[in-house]
Write a protein that holds these residues in place. Structure first.
Motif, PDB file in Angstrom:
ATOM      1  N   ALA A 156       0.818  -1.222   0.000  1.00 60.56           N
ATOM      2  CA  ALA A 156       0.000   0.000   0.000  1.00 60.56           C
ATOM      3  C   ALA A 156       0.846   1.264   0.000  1.00 60.56           C
ATOM      4  O   ALA A 156       0.367   2.335  -0.381  1.00 60.56           O
ATOM      5  N   CYS A 157       2.095   1.149   0.407  1.00 60.82           N
ATOM      6  CA  CYS A 157       2.954   2.330   0.532  1.00 60.82           C
ATOM      7  C   CYS A 157       3.192   2.988  -0.827  1.00 60.82           C
ATOM      8  O   CYS A 157       3.637   2.329  -1.771  1.00 60.82           O
ATOM      9  N   PRO A 158       2.912   4.275  -0.951  1.00 61.55           N
ATOM     10  CA  PRO A 158       3.097   4.960  -2.236  1.00 61.55           C
ATOM     11  C   PRO A 158       4.565   5.193  -2.589  1.00 61.55           C
ATOM     12  O   PRO A 158       4.884   5.487  -3.733  1.00 61.55           O
ATOM     13  N   ILE A 159       5.440   5.074  -1.594  1.00 59.06           N
ATOM     14  CA  ILE A 159       6.877   5.192  -1.867  1.00 59.06           C
ATOM     15  C   ILE A 159       7.458   3.790  -1.716  1.00 59.06           C
ATOM     16  O   ILE A 159       8.258   3.495  -0.817  1.00 59.06           O
ATOM     17  N   LEU A 160       7.027   2.915  -2.587  1.00 62.10           N
ATOM     18  CA  LEU A 160       7.313   1.487  -2.502  1.00 62.10           C
ATOM     19  C   LEU A 160       8.811   1.196  -2.442  1.00 62.10           C
ATOM     20  O   LEU A 160       9.587   1.700  -3.247  1.00 62.10           O
ATOM     21  N   GLY A 161       9.179   0.394  -1.468  1.00 60.79           N
ATOM     22  CA  GLY A 161      10.567  -0.021  -1.344  1.00 60.79           C
ATOM     23  C   GLY A 161      11.469   0.998  -0.682  1.00 60.79           C
ATOM     24  O   GLY A 161      12.669   0.749  -0.521  1.00 60.79           O
ATOM     25  N   GLU A 162      10.917   2.143  -0.281  1.00 57.00           N
ATOM     26  CA  GLU A 162      11.727   3.166   0.388  1.00 57.00           C
ATOM     27  C   GLU A 162      11.213   3.462   1.795  1.00 57.00           C
ATOM     28  O   GLU A 162      11.957   3.366   2.762  1.00 57.00           O
ATOM     29  N   ALA A 163       9.945   3.825   1.896  1.00 55.25           N
ATOM     30  CA  ALA A 163       9.387   4.132   3.211  1.00 55.25           C
ATOM     31  C   ALA A 163       9.145   2.856   4.012  1.00 55.25           C
ATOM     32  O   ALA A 163       9.314   2.835   5.233  1.00 55.25           O
ATOM     33  N   ILE A 164       8.732   1.796   3.325  1.00 53.73           N
ATOM     34  CA  ILE A 164       8.558   0.486   3.966  1.00 53.73           C
ATOM     35  C   ILE A 164       9.258  -0.561   3.114  1.00 53.73           C
ATOM     36  O   ILE A 164       9.050  -0.623   1.902  1.00 53.73           O
ATOM     37  N   THR A 165      10.092  -1.351   3.760  1.00 59.32           N
ATOM     38  CA  THR A 165      10.730  -2.475   3.083  1.00 59.32           C
ATOM     39  C   THR A 165      10.378  -3.752   3.841  1.00 59.32           C
ATOM     40  O   THR A 165       9.808  -3.703   4.935  1.00 59.32           O
ATOM     41  N   VAL A 166      10.718  -4.885   3.258  1.00 56.77           N
ATOM     42  CA  VAL A 166      10.443  -6.178   3.885  1.00 56.77           C
ATOM     43  C   VAL A 166      11.756  -6.879   4.178  1.00 56.77           C
ATOM     44  O   VAL A 166      12.634  -6.965   3.312  1.00 56.77           O
ATOM     45  N   GLU A 167      11.895  -7.353   5.406  1.00 55.70           N
ATOM     46  CA  GLU A 167      13.096  -8.086   5.806  1.00 55.70           C
ATOM     47  C   GLU A 167      12.809  -9.584   5.820  1.00 55.70           C
ATOM     48  O   GLU A 167      11.717 -10.013   6.208  1.00 55.70           O
ATOM     49  N   TYR A 168      13.803 -10.353   5.424  1.00 55.04           N
ATOM     50  CA  TYR A 168      13.687 -11.806   5.426  1.00 55.04           C
ATOM     51  C   TYR A 168      14.503 -12.348   6.596  1.00 55.04           C
ATOM     52  O   TYR A 168      15.713 -12.148   6.672  1.00 55.04           O
ATOM     53  N   ASN A 169      13.836 -13.023   7.519  1.00 55.34           N
ATOM     54  CA  ASN A 169      14.515 -13.614   8.670  1.00 55.34           C
ATOM     55  C   ASN A 169      14.090 -15.071   8.837  1.00 55.34           C
ATOM     56  O   ASN A 169      12.935 -15.421   8.576  1.00 55.34           O
ATOM     57  N   LYS A 170      15.004 -15.889   9.285  1.00 49.94           N
ATOM     58  CA  LYS A 170      14.712 -17.311   9.475  1.00 49.94           C
ATOM     59  C   LYS A 170      13.720 -17.503  10.610  1.00 49.94           C
ATOM     60  O   LYS A 170      13.803 -16.856  11.644  1.00 49.94           O
ATOM     61  N   ASN A 171      12.774 -18.390  10.402  1.00 53.15           N
ATOM     62  CA  ASN A 171      11.809 -18.744  11.436  1.00 53.15           C
ATOM     63  C   ASN A 171      12.436 -19.821  12.317  1.00 53.15           C
ATOM     64  O   ASN A 171      12.485 -20.994  11.954  1.00 53.15           O
ATOM     65  N   GLU A 172      12.925 -19.406  13.474  1.00 50.05           N
ATOM     66  CA  GLU A 172      13.614 -20.342  14.361  1.00 50.05           C
ATOM     67  C   GLU A 172      12.658 -21.388  14.924  1.00 50.05           C
ATOM     68  O   GLU A 172      13.067 -22.488  15.289  1.00 50.05           O
ATOM     69  N   ARG A 173      11.388 -21.050  15.000  1.00 48.75           N
ATOM     70  CA  ARG A 173      10.410 -21.982  15.575  1.00 48.75           C
ATOM     71  C   ARG A 173      10.224 -23.213  14.688  1.00 48.75           C
ATOM     72  O   ARG A 173      10.179 -24.340  15.175  1.00 48.75           O
ATOM     73  N   THR A 174      10.125 -22.999  13.385  1.00 49.95           N
ATOM     74  CA  THR A 174       9.908 -24.129  12.477  1.00 49.95           C
ATOM     75  C   THR A 174      11.199 -24.607  11.835  1.00 49.95           C
ATOM     76  O   THR A 174      11.320 -25.768  11.458  1.00 49.95           O
ATOM     77  N   GLY A 175      12.159 -23.693  11.712  1.00 48.66           N
ATOM     78  CA  GLY A 175      13.414 -24.048  11.067  1.00 48.66           C
ATOM     79  C   GLY A 175      13.299 -24.215   9.567  1.00 48.66           C
ATOM     80  O   GLY A 175      14.264 -24.587   8.896  1.00 48.66           O
ATOM     81  N   LYS A 176      12.132 -23.950   9.022  1.00 52.57           N
ATOM     82  CA  LYS A 176      11.907 -24.174   7.596  1.00 52.57           C
ATOM     83  C   LYS A 176      11.498 -22.905   6.852  1.00 52.57           C
ATOM     84  O   LYS A 176      11.913 -22.677   5.735  1.00 52.57           O
ATOM     85  N   HIS A 177      10.653 -22.129   7.479  1.00 52.77           N
ATOM     86  CA  HIS A 177      10.085 -20.980   6.785  1.00 52.77           C
ATOM     87  C   HIS A 177      10.796 -19.689   7.184  1.00 52.77           C
ATOM     88  O   HIS A 177      11.561 -19.659   8.146  1.00 52.77           O
ATOM     89  N   ALA A 178      10.502 -18.649   6.442  1.00 53.46           N
ATOM     90  CA  ALA A 178      11.104 -17.344   6.728  1.00 53.46           C
ATOM     91  C   ALA A 178      10.032 -16.365   7.189  1.00 53.46           C
ATOM     92  O   ALA A 178       8.871 -16.450   6.785  1.00 53.46           O
ATOM     93  N   TYR A 179      10.443 -15.481   8.066  1.00 48.67           N
ATOM     94  CA  TYR A 179       9.587 -14.355   8.420  1.00 48.67           C
ATOM     95  C   TYR A 179       9.801 -13.258   7.377  1.00 48.67           C
ATOM     96  O   TYR A 179      10.939 -12.883   7.090  1.00 48.67           O
ATOM     97  N   LEU A 180       8.729 -12.733   6.832  1.00 48.17           N
ATOM     98  CA  LEU A 180       8.810 -11.587   5.933  1.00 48.17           C
ATOM     99  C   LEU A 180       8.181 -10.421   6.687  1.00 48.17           C
ATOM    100  O   LEU A 180       6.960 -10.283   6.720  1.00 48.17           O
ATOM    101  N   THR A 181       9.009  -9.614   7.315  1.00 50.21           N
ATOM    102  CA  THR A 181       8.497  -8.591   8.226  1.00 50.21           C
ATOM    103  C   THR A 181       8.743  -7.178   7.704  1.00 50.21           C
ATOM    104  O   THR A 181       9.797  -6.886   7.135  1.00 50.21           O
ATOM    105  N   PRO A 182       7.770  -6.285   7.899  1.00 53.28           N
ATOM    106  CA  PRO A 182       7.905  -4.911   7.403  1.00 53.28           C
ATOM    107  C   PRO A 182       8.806  -4.064   8.298  1.00 53.28           C
ATOM    108  O   PRO A 182       8.851  -4.245   9.516  1.00 53.28           O
ATOM    109  N   VAL A 183       9.505  -3.148   7.668  1.00 56.44           N
ATOM    110  CA  VAL A 183      10.361  -2.193   8.378  1.00 56.44           C
ATOM    111  C   VAL A 183      10.039  -0.796   7.855  1.00 56.44           C
ATOM    112  O   VAL A 183      10.030  -0.573   6.640  1.00 56.44           O
ATOM    113  N   VAL A 184       9.761   0.132   8.754  1.00 58.11           N
ATOM    114  CA  VAL A 184       9.477   1.513   8.363  1.00 58.11           C
ATOM    115  C   VAL A 184      10.766   2.324   8.435  1.00 58.11           C
ATOM    116  O   VAL A 184      11.501   2.250   9.421  1.00 58.11           O
ATOM    117  N   HIS A 185      11.024   3.096   7.396  1.00 58.78           N
ATOM    118  CA  HIS A 185      12.218   3.937   7.350  1.00 58.78           C
ATOM    119  C   HIS A 185      11.802   5.395   7.572  1.00 58.78           C
ATOM    120  O   HIS A 185      11.131   6.010   6.730  1.00 58.78           O
TER     121      HIS A 185
END
Length: 263
Positions: A156-185
């Protein structure tokens, strides 16, 4: 006698009507005063709004900015809104700022409460440098931090990829999937609230706050040693000295005095 009675009755009714009118007016004035002194610090103003203290002195409550908004985003505060009466504001969860390229609400302001220069780059209006607030993420309720894939705010962010980006982090709970979490700049976020509007949780897990509320302040006593330009803030710093009985001792003396406790 009858005429006198009717005349007295008319006078009584007229007096009561005047009293009711004065009471109503007094109530309105009192309500406006209460709204002014108890106003929430979480008010979001239109693009280009100057500092809140100056804004309240400069805004003449004409409503021209509200009329100019093509999306009905802006509202004029009315009695009971817990906001300074007659001033413009918006609620992103209801209707966010849709980032009009021509920013029609700003040029119509007759007093400079909405400062055109603050949203101008190289002589042209630039909504991407507006500062209406800053989006904040509640990680406890944002389902992306639970491991459920959601990028609604990012998309939804009109400044796509700048104001909000997505971080990829390992899901330690499952060990298989990744967390795709938003970060506000903070340096790119305009506070438009489109992310808040798009949030899929029942109560938005990403929401816009005035920047001075959303962010802390390091002060002039700490600098980024790797950033030479940041050293200029030290020029405004004043010395603060805190002394205790323990701090009067030299570091080595303090260590030596406690050595006996180790053996």
């Amino acid at each position: 006698m009858r005429n006198k009675t009717e005349s007295d009755r008319r006078k009584f009714i007229l007096t009561m009507a005047r009293g009711a009118g004065i009471t109503a007016l007094g109530g309105l004035v009192w309500s406006a005063y209460v709204d002014e002194v108890t106003a929430s610090s979480l008010i979001l103003r239109p693009p280009g709004a100057i500092k809140e203290e100056d804004f309240l002195k400069t805004c003449i409550k004409c409503g021209l900015c509200v009329e100019a908004c093509p999306y009905d985003t802006l509202l004029l505060a009315k009695p009971g809104d817990n906001k300074p009466l007659g001033t413009p504001y918006f609620i992103p969860r209801d209707i966010p700022c849709y980032m009009c390229p021509d920013i029609p609400c700003v040029p119509v302001c007759p007093t400079g409460a909405l400062d055109e220069a603050s949203v101008t780059t190289d002589g042209k209006l630039d909504i991407n440098i507006a500062d209406m607030g800053l989006a904040v993420i509640d990680r406890e309720t944002c389902i992306a931090f639970w491991g459920i894939q959601c990028d609604a705010c990012y998309r939804a962010c009109p400044i796509l990829g700048e104001a909000i980006t997505v971080e990829y982090n390992k899901n330690e709970r499952t060990g298989k999937h990744a967390y795709l979490t938003p970060v506000v700049h903070a340096d790119a976020c305009t506070g438009c609230g489109l992310c808040e509007k798009a949030c899929v949780t029942e109560k938005a897990s990403i929401f816009v706050l005035p920047r001075e509320v959303a962010m802390g302040k390091a002060g002039n006593y700490y600098i980024k040693g790797w950033d030479k330009s940041d050293e200029s803030r030290m020029e405004e710093a004043t010395e603060i000295k805190t002394e205790t009985e323990l701090s009067k001792e030299k570091a080595m003396d303090s260590l030596n005095s406690g050595m006996g406790d180790l053996y």
